[in-house]
Design an enzyme around this catalytic site. Structure first.
Site, PDB file in Angstrom:
ATOM      1  N   HIS A 286       0.851  -1.188   0.000  1.00 30.25           N
ATOM      2  CA  HIS A 286       0.000   0.000   0.000  1.00 30.25           C
ATOM      3  C   HIS A 286       0.887   1.238   0.000  1.00 30.25           C
ATOM      4  CE1 HIS A 286      -3.904  -2.006   0.449  1.00 30.25           C
ATOM      5  NE2 HIS A 286      -3.204  -2.934   1.108  1.00 30.25           N
TER       6      HIS A 286
ATOM      7  N   ASN B 102      -0.545  -5.097  -6.575  1.00 31.75           N
ATOM      8  CA  ASN B 102      -1.744  -4.483  -6.020  1.00 31.75           C
ATOM      9  C   ASN B 102      -1.395  -3.460  -4.951  1.00 31.75           C
ATOM     10  OD1 ASN B 102      -2.857  -7.606  -6.658  1.00 31.75           O
ATOM     11  ND2 ASN B 102      -4.115  -5.908  -7.345  1.00 31.75           N
TER      12      ASN B 102
ATOM     13  N   ARG C  14      10.511   5.232 -16.925  1.00 35.33           N
ATOM     14  CA  ARG C  14      11.551   6.030 -16.256  1.00 35.33           C
ATOM     15  C   ARG C  14      11.485   5.924 -14.740  1.00 35.33           C
ATOM     16  NH1 ARG C  14       9.776   9.342 -20.493  1.00 35.33           N
ATOM     17  NH2 ARG C  14      11.364   9.659 -22.115  1.00 35.33           N
TER      18      ARG C  14
ATOM     19  N   ASP D 120      -5.351 -15.196  -8.717  1.00 29.39           N
ATOM     20  CA  ASP D 120      -6.731 -15.536  -9.040  1.00 29.39           C
ATOM     21  C   ASP D 120      -7.142 -15.066 -10.428  1.00 29.39           C
ATOM     22  OD1 ASP D 120      -6.817 -12.809  -8.627  1.00 29.39           O
ATOM     23  OD2 ASP D 120      -8.358 -12.845  -7.064  1.00 29.39           O
TER      24      ASP D 120
ATOM     25  N   HIS E 106      -6.800 -10.094  -9.539  1.00 25.38           N
ATOM     26  CA  HIS E 106      -5.909  -9.098  -8.941  1.00 25.38           C
ATOM     27  C   HIS E 106      -4.713  -8.766  -9.837  1.00 25.38           C
ATOM     28  CE1 HIS E 106      -8.194  -9.838  -5.272  1.00 25.38           C
ATOM     29  NE2 HIS E 106      -7.574  -8.786  -4.736  1.00 25.38           N
TER      30      HIS E 106
ATOM     31  N   ASP F  88      -5.031 -13.698   0.563  1.00 21.98           N
ATOM     32  CA  ASP F  88      -5.694 -12.450   0.962  1.00 21.98           C
ATOM     33  C   ASP F  88      -7.174 -12.723   1.220  1.00 21.98           C
ATOM     34  OD1 ASP F  88      -5.631  -9.773   1.665  1.00 21.98           O
ATOM     35  OD2 ASP F  88      -5.988  -9.049  -0.358  1.00 21.98           O
TER      36      ASP F  88
ATOM     37  N   ALA G  45     -11.619  -5.963  -2.416  1.00 17.06           N
ATOM     38  CA  ALA G  45     -11.527  -5.987  -0.952  1.00 17.06           C
ATOM     39  C   ALA G  45     -11.149  -7.394  -0.514  1.00 17.06           C
ATOM     40  CB  ALA G  45     -12.850  -5.552  -0.327  1.00 17.06           C
TER      41      ALA G  45
END
Length: 386
Positions: free
Chosen positions: A197, A221, A229, A250, A253, A277, A311
């Site tokens: 993240h 993800n 660059r 899967d 994703h 996940d 999610a």
């Protein structure tokens, strides 16, 4: 009853070699060896399987829930038991219950539940994964933006204590949110620091790896992508030889072509391994679930918020394995390692997990010839039978 089990009747894969007409020997929950069927010790209690394959139990380092339980919604010992049992149906014999971005209080409860699960020796539990809240708002994904924040001194102290007391701990942080000094403190305390993240550029991501991060969370993800660059977090992960990376296989994703390109590009010894996940729906027919007050809908093989944001994943480990073989075309032996040995290596526990060589835990999946889970054993005990 003998303390020595001899499990026969199926081909055996020890993470490197296939053994035919052989027995997996398990004593006091650990692998005592693999012996030719003609040399099984006389004092062994025999268990004869009906064909198929014995493979190292799958290891899932990112499990948000299962069996109707989402760890964020129920940070208890019983919740961890339920989650581990749900994933055992799919060949997973070791996992990290994963808490995504939440309050400091919920993080404290999750850590306490993890310590209780370790003390209770919950089958399948090997530690925790704390994914957030120290992430990038620009790459928040399904994480609640109101709860995302930088690490302060109390957070660092809490995570350091958790790393020192839990059997295993992953801390997912954004490379631009956690400083190199904070990453170094967590790494030195025993945590596996994973970059995720994160909207960091290549230089910032590489500095995080240099400081002690050794993993990336769900490759591609919720991270800056590779450009011509600016290689971003994706490029840094593939380029850094010590970085391992989880992959949600899967076909939703990550595009199959991107998976293939990443596998060909990854510099080692750090490797790409499989994660699910998974959310609370795993092992159930649940169609909707709630996270931080928001509804997640299960449809067409995916879990999404109302705005379409992914999610978590509607995925289990045996389906991930079969996707990598059937869709990506990867060699079955290598896929088995991606589901067992490589995540063990990423956590530094490959001496006892992810293999069926002598001295490893006696945890394995019994698969049919068409790669479906027939039974799952953890520490020499059958915990699931189809």
């Amino acid at each position: 009853m003998s303390d020595l089990l001899a499990i026969t009747g199926a081909r055996i894969f020890d993470s490197a070699t296939w053994h035919d007409d052989a027995a997996l020997l398990i004593e006091f929950g650990y692998v005592a060896g693999i012996a030719p069927a003609s040399e099984i010790p006389a004092n062994a209690e025999r268990v004869t399987l009906d064909g198929g394959m014995i493979v190292p139990g799958f290891i899932d380092l990112q499990v948000n829930g299962g069996g109707g339980i989402l760890f964020n919604n129920d940070t208890s010992l019983d919740a961890i038991r339920t989650i581990c049992a749900a994933h055992a149906q799919f060949g997973t014999t070791a996992l990290l219950p994963t808490l995504i971005t939440d309050t400091a209080e919920v993080n404290e409860k999750a850590i306490a539940a993890g310590l209780a699960a370790e003390q209770a020796r919950v089958p399948g539990f090997i530690g925790l994964h704390l994914e957030g809240p120290h992430l990038s708002l620009a790459r928040k994904g399904t994480h609640d933006p109101a709860l995302i924040r930088p690490i302060d001194d109390s957070d660092l102290a809490r995570l350091k204590r958790a790393a020192e007391t839990l059997p295993n701990l992953i801390c997912t942080v954004a490379a631009e949110t956690a400083t190199p000094q904070q990453i170094a403190v967590l790494s030195e305390a025993g945590a596996v620091v994973s970059i995720g993240h994160s909207d960091a550029d290549y230089t910032t991501a590489m500095a995080a790896f240099e400081a002690g991060a050794t993993m990336s969370t769900h490759l591609f993800n919720a991270m800056s992508q590779m450009g011509n660059r600016e290689p971003g977090v994706v490029g840094a992960t593939l380029d850094n030889p010590k970085a391992f990376a989880g992959l949600i296989a899967d076909g939703i994703h990550v595009h199959p072509a991107s998976i293939g390109a990443a596998l060909r590009a990854k510099r080692g010894p750090g490797k790409i391994f499989l994660v699910t996940d998974a959310m609370s729906q795993t092992g159930t027919d649940i169609q909707t679930l709630t996270l931080n007050g928001r509804t997640i809908t299960r449809a067409d093989g995916a879990l999404r918020l109302a705005d379409g944001t992914l999610a978590g994943a509607d995925l289990d480990m045996i389906d991930a394995v079969n996707f990598m073989v059937d869709t990506i075309g990867l060699d079955f032996d290598e896929v088995l390692r991606m589901a067992s040995l490589y995540p063990a290596e990423a956590m530094g526990i490959e001496a006892t997990y992810g293999t069926l060589q002598r001295g490893a835990v006696g945890s394995f999946a019994h698969l049919s010839d068409d790669r479906q889970v027939k039974a799952t054993w953890i520490d020499g005990v059958e915990v699931f039978h189809a």
